[in-house]
Design an enzyme around this catalytic site. Structure first.
Site, PDB file in Angstrom:
ATOM      1  N   CYS A  93      17.997  37.190  59.671  1.00 31.20           N
ATOM      2  CA  CYS A  93      18.866  36.788  60.784  1.00 31.20           C
ATOM      3  C   CYS A  93      18.596  37.704  61.980  1.00 31.20           C
ATOM      4  O   CYS A  93      18.508  38.916  61.829  1.00 31.20           O
ATOM      5  CB  CYS A  93      20.325  36.894  60.354  1.00 31.20           C
ATOM      6  SG  CYS A  93      21.451  36.397  61.663  1.00 31.20           S
ATOM      7  N   CYS A 138      24.694  42.409  63.140  1.00 31.56           N
ATOM      8  CA  CYS A 138      26.000  42.743  62.542  1.00 31.56           C
ATOM      9  C   CYS A 138      25.797  43.927  61.574  1.00 31.56           C
ATOM     10  O   CYS A 138      25.053  43.799  60.588  1.00 31.56           O
ATOM     11  CB  CYS A 138      26.561  41.535  61.797  1.00 31.56           C
ATOM     12  SG  CYS A 138      26.540  40.036  62.801  1.00 31.56           S
ATOM     13  N   CYS A 151      25.901  43.693  57.689  1.00 36.95           N
ATOM     14  CA  CYS A 151      25.283  42.555  57.014  1.00 36.95           C
ATOM     15  C   CYS A 151      23.870  42.833  56.498  1.00 36.95           C
ATOM     16  O   CYS A 151      22.960  43.144  57.271  1.00 36.95           O
ATOM     17  CB  CYS A 151      25.253  41.360  57.960  1.00 36.95           C
ATOM     18  SG  CYS A 151      24.554  39.906  57.162  1.00 36.95           S
ATOM     19  N   CYS A 184      31.507  25.865  50.264  1.00 39.39           N
ATOM     20  CA  CYS A 184      31.145  26.471  51.552  1.00 39.39           C
ATOM     21  C   CYS A 184      29.652  26.780  51.554  1.00 39.39           C
ATOM     22  O   CYS A 184      29.129  27.300  50.570  1.00 39.39           O
ATOM     23  CB  CYS A 184      31.926  27.756  51.770  1.00 39.39           C
ATOM     24  SG  CYS A 184      33.697  27.533  51.546  1.00 39.39           S
ATOM     25  N   CYS A 195      32.709  23.129  53.900  1.00 38.81           N
ATOM     26  CA  CYS A 195      32.830  24.171  54.918  1.00 38.81           C
ATOM     27  C   CYS A 195      31.424  24.694  55.189  1.00 38.81           C
ATOM     28  O   CYS A 195      30.604  24.761  54.265  1.00 38.81           O
ATOM     29  CB  CYS A 195      33.716  25.306  54.397  1.00 38.81           C
ATOM     30  SG  CYS A 195      33.846  26.695  55.556  1.00 38.81           S
ATOM     31  N   CYS A 237      38.103  28.279  59.812  1.00 35.63           N
ATOM     32  CA  CYS A 237      38.204  29.378  58.860  1.00 35.63           C
ATOM     33  C   CYS A 237      37.747  30.607  59.624  1.00 35.63           C
ATOM     34  O   CYS A 237      36.576  30.681  60.032  1.00 35.63           O
ATOM     35  CB  CYS A 237      37.287  29.090  57.664  1.00 35.63           C
ATOM     36  SG  CYS A 237      37.145  30.470  56.523  1.00 35.63           S
ATOM     37  N   ARG A 278      42.768  34.165  52.677  1.00 35.02           N
ATOM     38  CA  ARG A 278      41.760  34.214  51.613  1.00 35.02           C
ATOM     39  C   ARG A 278      41.328  35.642  51.305  1.00 35.02           C
ATOM     40  O   ARG A 278      40.930  36.389  52.191  1.00 35.02           O
ATOM     41  CB  ARG A 278      40.532  33.395  52.010  1.00 35.02           C
ATOM     42  CG  ARG A 278      39.409  33.562  51.011  1.00 35.02           C
ATOM     43  CD  ARG A 278      38.253  32.667  51.300  1.00 35.02           C
ATOM     44  NE  ARG A 278      38.628  31.272  51.128  1.00 35.02           N
ATOM     45  CZ  ARG A 278      37.993  30.264  51.703  1.00 35.02           C
ATOM     46  NH1 ARG A 278      36.981  30.495  52.487  1.00 35.02           N
ATOM     47  NH2 ARG A 278      38.381  29.038  51.481  1.00 35.02           N
TER      48      ARG A 278
HETATM   49  S1  SF4 Z   1      26.793  38.220  59.567  1.00 38.54           S
HETATM   50 FE1  SF4 Z   1      24.645  38.486  58.936  1.00 38.54          FE
HETATM   51  S2  SF4 Z   1      23.891  36.407  58.738  1.00 38.54           S
HETATM   52 FE2  SF4 Z   1      25.776  36.286  59.943  1.00 38.54          FE
HETATM   53  S3  SF4 Z   1      25.125  36.428  62.069  1.00 38.54           S
HETATM   54 FE3  SF4 Z   1      25.573  38.530  61.420  1.00 38.54          FE
HETATM   55  S4  SF4 Z   1      23.572  39.328  60.716  1.00 38.54           S
HETATM   56 FE4  SF4 Z   1      23.405  37.097  60.807  1.00 38.54          FE
END
Ligand code: SF4
Length: 350
Positions: free
Chosen positions: A53, A57, A60, A97, A128, A188, A260
């Site tokens: 990705c 984040c 993540c 989901c 979802c 959600c 949740r």
């Molecule tokens: S949470 Fe992870 S998968 Fe989702 S946008 Fe952020 S880096 Fe990408």
């Protein structure tokens, strides 16, 4: 307790500072006013496209910017997704989901996503998806295909957000939520606790969610899962009682929403989870994996439900609809297995 959208920081702070038992008592009272007692909704989450990705984040393991053990996988074939959904349905899930590690879906992905939604829906499951940011047109397309819920978390307070994500803004997130709402889908949206945020940030997150024009129908509260290789791998542990308080305050502020208990359950003992249910949590993810991080096994969940006298909330569809849906699911799987023109030109790197 009325549904409100004008919570102030002072009021929320007062709730957080109630004696623990008083807070739980109040939360359970609100819970019983709006929801059946001792019922928990069960969803299953499948990662339909994993890793690589472009977003940053910090929590993540799927971000391409961090070195983690997550193995990249391109978008799953529709029939694989439908087979996982069928398995989830037979294990008692009522909502399926599907999560893709994207900044946003590309136009070429849309026909595949739509076939997934139609196939899963035809099994009698609620659907979802979480796919990143959406344009208004994409939100409309997903809604027309039958997508019930769209997940897009606010993660934390607007003030702390820049410490966690720099590749998109808080306003981007709010815009996507608004497109989802305008398209007529349910929302959600929740956050993650344990990313180094202050008590004020926790209040800020709940205020953002509760002061939206309409509360999210589902509010996932995640405990950070610290994954090696991510910038938050050494984050400080959250006191379980603080976490339970957040669930309770969320329940009081958003009485009609499903709260949740999400990521992080693997590291919670049965007693902590039980107090979360007492505080008003009435939805969980079920299955041994949550996207890429571990989740308690299905047996452990069911044993805990039995010990607590908790029943799963059944699907909103009637049994005869489900039977019919089962037949339709078989048809959908056959349809999904047929390659389309898009498949032929599909970019395998997505
Ligand atoms: S949470 Fe992870 S998968 Fe989702 S946008 Fe952020 S880096 Fe990408």
């Amino acid at each position: 307790m009325e549904i409100r959208h004008n919570w102030t920081a002072k009021e929320v702070d007062t709730l957080f500072n109630l004696p623990f038992m008083d807070l739980l008592f109040q939360a359970q009272q609100v819970h019983r006013e709006y929801h059946p007692a001792n019922k928990v909704q069960v969803s299953t989450l499948l990662s339909i496209k994993t890793g690589a990705c472009p977003e940053d984040c910090k929590y993540c393991p799927q971000s391409a910017r961090y070195r983690t053990d997550v193995e990249r996988e391109r978008l799953m074939e529709v029939e694989q997704v439908l087979s996982a959904a069928e398995k989830a349905r037979s294990s008692g899930a009522t909502r399926f989901c599907m999560g893709a590690a994207w900044k946003n879906p590309h136009e070429r992905d849309m026909p595949h996503l739509i076939r997934m939604i139609e196939g899963v829906k035809s099994m009698g499951l609620e659907t979802c998806m979480t796919l990143g940011m959406l344009t208004p047109d994409q939100a409309d397309e997903l809604a027309v295909a039958g997508l019930d819920y769209y997940n897009h978390n606010l993660d934390t307070s607007p003030e702390y957000y820049g410490n966690i994500i720099t590749t998109r803004t808080y306003q981007d997130r709010l815009d996507t939520l608004s497109h989802v709402r305008d398209a007529g889908m349910k929302i959600c949206s929740g956050g993650i606790i344990g990313m180094g945020e202050s008590a004020r940030d926790r209040i800020g997150l709940l205020m953002e969610l509760a002061n939206l024009p309409q509360h999210p129908e589902s509010v996932p509260i995640n405990m950070l899962v610290k994954v090696a290789g991510t910038p938050l791998e050494e984050a400080e542990d959250v006191d379980p009682f603080d976490f339970i308080r957040i669930i309770a305050v969320a329940r009081i502020m958003m009485p009609g929403s499903a709260v949740r208990l999400s990521a992080g359950r693997e590291n919670m003992n049965d007693q902590t989870q039980t107090l979360c249910f007492m505080a008003g949590a009435n939805s969980i993810f079920y299955g041994c994996k949550l996207l890429t991080t571990p989740n308690p096994g299905e047996d452990r969940d069911m044993m805990l439900f039995d010990r607590l006298g908790i029943n799963r909330i059944e699907s909103s569809q009637k049994p005869d609809q489900i039977e019919e849906a089962s037949l339709m699911a078989q048809v959908a799987q056959q349809v999904a297995a047929r390659p389309t023109e898009d498949d032929i030109f599909y970019d395998a790197t997505r």
